[in-house]
Scaffold this motif. Structure first.
Motif, PDB file in Angstrom:
ATOM      1  N   UNK A 153       0.841  -1.206   0.000  1.00  8.48           N
ATOM      2  CA  UNK A 153       0.000   0.000   0.000  1.00  8.48           C
ATOM      3  C   UNK A 153       0.873   1.252   0.000  1.00  8.48           C
ATOM      4  N   UNK A 154       1.910   1.265   0.807  1.00  5.59           N
ATOM      5  CA  UNK A 154       2.819   2.412   0.849  1.00  5.59           C
ATOM      6  C   UNK A 154       3.515   2.619  -0.493  1.00  5.59           C
ATOM      7  N   UNK A 155       3.936   1.517  -1.108  1.00  6.71           N
ATOM      8  CA  UNK A 155       4.623   1.603  -2.401  1.00  6.71           C
ATOM      9  C   UNK A 155       3.668   2.080  -3.492  1.00  6.71           C
ATOM     10  N   UNK A 156       2.431   1.616  -3.460  1.00 10.89           N
ATOM     11  CA  UNK A 156       1.425   2.035  -4.439  1.00 10.89           C
ATOM     12  C   UNK A 156       1.168   3.528  -4.331  1.00 10.89           C
ATOM     13  N   UNK A 157       1.091   4.019  -3.111  1.00 13.77           N
ATOM     14  CA  UNK A 157       0.859   5.440  -2.890  1.00 13.77           C
ATOM     15  C   UNK A 157       1.963   6.286  -3.530  1.00 13.77           C
ATOM     16  N   UNK A 158       3.212   5.867  -3.318  1.00 16.26           N
ATOM     17  CA  UNK A 158       4.348   6.606  -3.887  1.00 16.26           C
ATOM     18  C   UNK A 158       4.372   6.501  -5.403  1.00 16.26           C
TER      19      UNK A 158
END
Length: 276
Positions: A153-158
């Protein structure tokens, strides 16, 4: 694949490295035969075998080829039982996927823990290497580290902030992947650069390279497809991923296996965006 191919030039005679020399011997190639050697970074060499014996395998470079995958597609593949995740990696490499991210989803039956994690990850890498050779690709796809849903989720956001389209394949999605891809391509072509983007484009080359280096290699793509495990992607995961910027997409009216959904998505992505 031979890393030394990076420095090869037409007319030169070079020795293949240990593993690749062994491969030539196992395949029973003989002097005078023509083969293709790649460096895994987009450079291929058409060579003629000069020497093949137990001590060395040498080749003469006839031609250097530079290849580009064009549209760069990545696959977030949930860990799956019966090696269906490995099947997905193998097929998608042959089709043209450029990056892979193993995903330990909420409903993944397979779990990577301790020593098993390193061995399982290496199997993904080995599978990608073999498929690269089989398909005669010059560029070796990247296999990133395994991620949990929270990390994903964090990687998708970035990635979404950088303009990467993250498409989550889901049976309940209302929009087909082809439709979403076409809309994304049209939006990218018509959207003016933001002040920050314009600033970045005017920076010195070395600064731009520094920023590019901050991006994980597996996320250096135009489109990232996400495929869930056998039990599907959980509602909580769907909510978290879409809030982070991902888009739910359908691959058609039928439910596809974890081993085939990524391949269908990769073919569609390369086909649709290649026309835009």
């Amino acid at each position: 694949m031979d890393p030394a191919a990076t420095h090869w030039e037409p007319g030169g005679v070079y020795e293949l490295c240990g593993s690749e020399a062994h491969h030539v011997r196992v395949m029973r190639f003989e002097p005078g035969e023509s083969i293709q050697v790649v460096d895994g970074a987009g450079r291929a060499a058409v060579v003629t075998l000069e020497r093949v014996d137990t001590e060395a395998v040498s080749v003469k470079v006839e031609q250097i080829l530079h290849t580009s995958s064009g549209v760069r597609v990545g696959l977030i593949q949930a860990l799956s039982k019966n090696d269906r995740d490995l099947q997905a990696v193998e097929t998608c490499v042959e089709i043209g996927a450029d990056a892979f991210i193993p995903w330990q989803a909420d409903r993944s039956i397979v779990r990577w823990r301790g020593d098993r994690a390193a061995k399982a990850h290496q199997k993904w890498v080995d599978t990608a290497v073999r498929a690269t050779k089989q398909s005669r690709r010059a560029e070796q796809p990247v296999v990133g580290s395994m991620v949990t849903t929270k990390q994903l989720v964090n990687a998708v956001s970035e990635a979404s902030k950088r303009g990467v389209l993250v498409a989550v394949c889901h049976e309940d999605a209302s929009d087909h992947l082809a439709t979403v891809l076409a809309a994304h391509a049209a939006r990218v072509q018509t959207e003016p650069a933001t002040p920050s983007e314009a600033e970045a484009n005017s920076e010195a080359p070395e600064k731009t390279q520094e920023k590019a280096a901050d991006v994980a290699p597996e996320w250096d793509v135009d489109v990232m497809l996400a495929v869930g495990p056998e039990g599907g992607i959980s509602p909580d995961e769907v909510g978290s991923l879409t809030q982070a910027g991902a888009v739910l997409v359908s691959l058609g009216p039928h439910i596809l296996r974890a081993s085939t959904a990524g391949a269908v998505g990769t073919v569609l992505t390369r086909h649709v965006l290649a026309e835009k």
